[in-house]
Design an enzyme around this catalytic site. Structure first.
Site, PDB file in Angstrom:
ATOM      1  N   ASP A  76       6.918  23.088 -60.798  1.00 37.49           N
ATOM      2  CA  ASP A  76       7.065  22.011 -59.822  1.00 37.49           C
ATOM      3  C   ASP A  76       8.458  21.997 -59.217  1.00 37.49           C
ATOM      4  OD1 ASP A  76       4.495  20.860 -59.866  1.00 37.49           O
ATOM      5  OD2 ASP A  76       4.920  19.972 -61.818  1.00 37.49           O
ATOM      6  N   PHE A 133      -6.571  22.241 -61.769  1.00 43.42           N
ATOM      7  CA  PHE A 133      -6.449  21.986 -63.203  1.00 43.42           C
ATOM      8  C   PHE A 133      -5.465  20.840 -63.409  1.00 43.42           C
ATOM      9  CE2 PHE A 133      -8.415  25.268 -65.956  1.00 43.42           C
ATOM     10  CZ  PHE A 133      -9.100  25.952 -64.959  1.00 43.42           C
ATOM     11  N   LYS A 162      -5.263  12.734 -60.031  1.00 43.78           N
ATOM     12  CA  LYS A 162      -5.143  14.024 -59.328  1.00 43.78           C
ATOM     13  C   LYS A 162      -6.385  14.296 -58.480  1.00 43.78           C
ATOM     14  CE  LYS A 162      -1.775  15.997 -62.388  1.00 43.78           C
ATOM     15  NZ  LYS A 162      -1.412  16.795 -63.517  1.00 43.78           N
ATOM     16  N   LYS A 168      25.139  37.271 -62.665  1.00 42.96           N
ATOM     17  CA  LYS A 168      24.883  36.568 -63.927  1.00 42.96           C
ATOM     18  C   LYS A 168      25.914  35.436 -64.111  1.00 42.96           C
ATOM     19  CE  LYS A 168      24.535  37.402 -68.832  1.00 42.96           C
ATOM     20  NZ  LYS A 168      25.098  38.197 -69.911  1.00 42.96           N
ATOM     21  N   LYS A 193      -5.394  14.822 -54.698  1.00 43.31           N
ATOM     22  CA  LYS A 193      -5.336  16.217 -54.236  1.00 43.31           C
ATOM     23  C   LYS A 193      -6.621  16.599 -53.507  1.00 43.31           C
ATOM     24  CE  LYS A 193      -2.071  17.668 -57.770  1.00 43.31           C
ATOM     25  NZ  LYS A 193      -1.055  18.619 -57.319  1.00 43.31           N
ATOM     26  N   ASN A 217       7.066  28.532 -67.916  1.00 47.96           N
ATOM     27  CA  ASN A 217       6.330  27.620 -68.805  1.00 47.96           C
ATOM     28  C   ASN A 217       5.457  28.428 -69.754  1.00 47.96           C
ATOM     29  OD1 ASN A 217       3.620  28.005 -67.520  1.00 47.96           O
ATOM     30  ND2 ASN A 217       4.768  27.242 -65.760  1.00 47.96           N
TER      31      ASN A 217
HETATM   32  N1  CTP Z   1      -0.306  23.105 -58.399  1.00 50.04           N
HETATM   33  C1  CTP Z   1      -0.024  23.689 -57.188  1.00 50.04           C
HETATM   34  N2  CTP Z   1       1.253  23.790 -56.749  1.00 50.04           N
HETATM   35  C2  CTP Z   1       2.267  23.289 -57.476  1.00 50.04           C
HETATM   36  C3  CTP Z   1       1.994  22.679 -58.712  1.00 50.04           C
HETATM   37  C4  CTP Z   1       0.696  22.602 -59.147  1.00 50.04           C
HETATM   38  O1  CTP Z   1      -0.943  24.114 -56.503  1.00 50.04           O
HETATM   39  N3  CTP Z   1       3.503  23.421 -57.031  1.00 50.04           N
HETATM   40  C5  CTP Z   1      -1.708  23.029 -58.844  1.00 50.04           C
HETATM   41  C6  CTP Z   1      -1.997  23.653 -60.196  1.00 50.04           C
HETATM   42  O2  CTP Z   1      -2.375  25.017 -60.084  1.00 50.04           O
HETATM   43  C7  CTP Z   1      -3.128  22.796 -60.719  1.00 50.04           C
HETATM   44  C8  CTP Z   1      -2.897  21.447 -60.067  1.00 50.04           C
HETATM   45  O3  CTP Z   1      -2.012  21.680 -58.971  1.00 50.04           O
HETATM   46  O4  CTP Z   1      -4.380  23.281 -60.304  1.00 50.04           O
HETATM   47  C9  CTP Z   1      -2.311  20.415 -60.965  1.00 50.04           C
HETATM   48  O5  CTP Z   1      -1.137  20.917 -61.530  1.00 50.04           O
HETATM   49  P1  CTP Z   1      -0.299  20.008 -62.507  1.00 50.04           P
HETATM   50  O6  CTP Z   1       0.991  20.696 -62.839  1.00 50.04           O
HETATM   51  O7  CTP Z   1      -1.151  19.538 -63.642  1.00 50.04           O
HETATM   52  O8  CTP Z   1      -0.076  18.726 -61.606  1.00 50.04           O
HETATM   53  P2  CTP Z   1       1.071  18.243 -60.674  1.00 50.04           P
HETATM   54  O9  CTP Z   1       0.474  17.901 -59.363  1.00 50.04           O
HETATM   55  O10 CTP Z   1       2.180  19.230 -60.670  1.00 50.04           O
HETATM   56  O11 CTP Z   1       1.467  16.907 -61.376  1.00 50.04           O
HETATM   57  P3  CTP Z   1       2.319  16.637 -62.710  1.00 50.04           P
HETATM   58  O12 CTP Z   1       3.138  17.877 -62.947  1.00 50.04           O
HETATM   59  O13 CTP Z   1       3.121  15.451 -62.330  1.00 50.04           O
HETATM   60  O14 CTP Z   1       1.332  16.371 -63.798  1.00 50.04           O
END
Ligand code: CTP
Length: 413
Positions: free
Chosen positions: A280, A324, A338, A290, A342, A211
């Protein structure tokens, strides 16, 4: 932050080497300016080796071994503008008198007039010289102009006499430097675990999913925590950034690696800041070779990665955990969700579609949402400033948490 350290000609000049080291340990970038007198006591090479910068020894910006040239002739202006603080240690009676009178007959005294940065002087001299009315007046004049004076200590002096005049301890000088720069040490005793950057999820040996995270927000958090006195463990995904000095670095590539690294170091942490943009989803399988071009279309099957934040939740204990929320729409709604879903005490929410916010820029526009219901929308500011606000809020939550705990205990009794 940059500090110019003026070393003047006293026996205590050798102590400036230790001072340089300690300033560097607190992340200050130090450049040294020596008076002619100082060179009688210490060689410029000592400071050049310690700082990695040329040591200015001449009136026109000459460095040890190199004569003046067109650029160095106006070096005092360049140095004056780039420093955040001018520290003179040790300061002789002579240099105090020159600074007080505004005499500018060498590089250091010229720099004092040319800079708008705060000034700290740490005098060291014979007790009679220190107590002399002329020196007292000079010190008072410098203080009246805003200079911070680190009073010398009482003790046995190099001249054989006993009394006030010995250079203050490195700790006292550092303390005054921090005060002059308004640097806080309110995270001393804490261990902050920070995750930063993106993760990379491999498809095959040459391709991966990732990303746009640059890691700048997390690195700014790590740097701020270290400067405020914390021990810092930075678990970082692949980034192009330099690891901030003084910070312990653990590298991780994938979400899986990051989850493992966080798990390994969590026990030491009292504060956790999850600034990493963790993938995610990852490819269900990594192709060992490859993947070749051929099929007109190709489907990539993905599976969920571990949610590191939730894993921390199971081992939260008394830790303050910051998450975040990088969003592209309905910021407040998603961030509040969140916060409740969380195991976090604070959510730093940002709309990554805004100008000068989010990925790959030095600024951010965030809202801080705390578990106790407080929501604070911050204006556009540098990521470093955002980091400072995060720790202010973390400390507020720690204090209110402790008070609530104290009240609950009193209620039980
Ligand atoms: N995070 C994590 N582990 C993951 C994904 C995210 O610990 N596999 C943490 C990130 O470091 C951040 C928080 O979760 O502090 C929120 O991440 P974000 O990507 O905004 O949220 P998601 O829970 O993944 O939700 P969405 O992608 O649906 O917005």
């Amino acid at each position: 932050m940059r500090i110019a350290l003026g070393v003047t000609g006293g026996v205590a000049a050798y102590k400036a080497a230790e001072l340089v080291r300690r300033l560097q340990q607190e992340n200050f970038d130090v450049e040294v300016v020596m008076t002619r007198g100082a060179e009688q006591f210490v060689r410029p090479l000592t400071f050049a080796a310690l700082t990695g910068h040329k040591v200015i020894t001449g009136m026109f910006g000459e460095t040890s071994g190199e004569p003046a040239n067109v650029e160095s002739a106006i070096e005092h202006i360049a140095v004056a503008q780039r420093i955040d603080l001018l520290l003179v240690a040790p300061a002789t009676a002579d240099v105090l008198a020159k600074l007080a009178a505004g005499i500018a007959d060498d590089f250091l005294t010229t720099l004092y007039l040319a800079t708008k940065a705060p000034v700290v002087v740490a005098p060291a001299m014979n007790v009679n010289m220190w107590e002399h009315a002329a020196t007292r007046e000079n010190v008072a004049r410098l203080q009246a102009r805003g200079a911070h004076v680190v009073e010398p200590e009482e003790g046995y002096l190099a001249c054989g006499m006993t009394g006030a005049g010995r250079l203050a301890s490195v700790d006292s000088i550092l303390q005054t430097v921090r005060e002059a720069l308004k640097v806080r040490r309110d995270l001393a005793g804490e261990t902050v675990l920070v995750t930063a950057g993106p993760t990379c999820e491999d498809i095959d040996p040459v391709r991966y999913l990732t990303n746009r995270s640059s890691g700048r927000m997390g690195y700014a958090v790590a740097e701020a925590a270290h400067e405020r006195g914390a021990s810092v463990i930075l678990v970082t995904g692949p980034t192009a950034l330099e690891i901030p000095p003084g910070v312990e670095c653990v590298r991780a590539r994938s979400a899986e690696d990051m989850s493992r690294a966080v798990g390994q170091h969590l026990d030491r942490a009292t504060i956790v800041v999850m600034a990493a943009a963790v993938a995610d989803y990852r490819p269900t399988q990594k192709h060992p070779q490859k993947v070749k071009r051929g099929a007109p279309s190709l489907a990539l099957e993905l599976e969920m990665t571990p949610d590191i934040l939730s894993e921390i939740g199971a081992r939260k204990d008394g830790r303050i955990v910051v998450g975040f929320a990088a969003e592209t729409e309905r910021l407040a709604e998603h961030a509040r969700r969140k916060l409740s879903a969380k195991p976090v005490d604070l959510i730093v929410a940002n709309d990554v579609t805004q100008r000068d916010a989010g990925f790959d820029v030095d600024t951010n526009v965030v809202t801080l949402l705390s578990r106790d219901g407080r929501e604070k929308a911050l204006p556009r500011m540098t990521k470093r400033e955002v980091a400072e606000h995060i720790f202010d809020e973390v400390l507020r939550l720690k204090t209110t948490g402790k008070k609530a705990h104290g009240r609950a205990k009193a209620g039980q009794a």
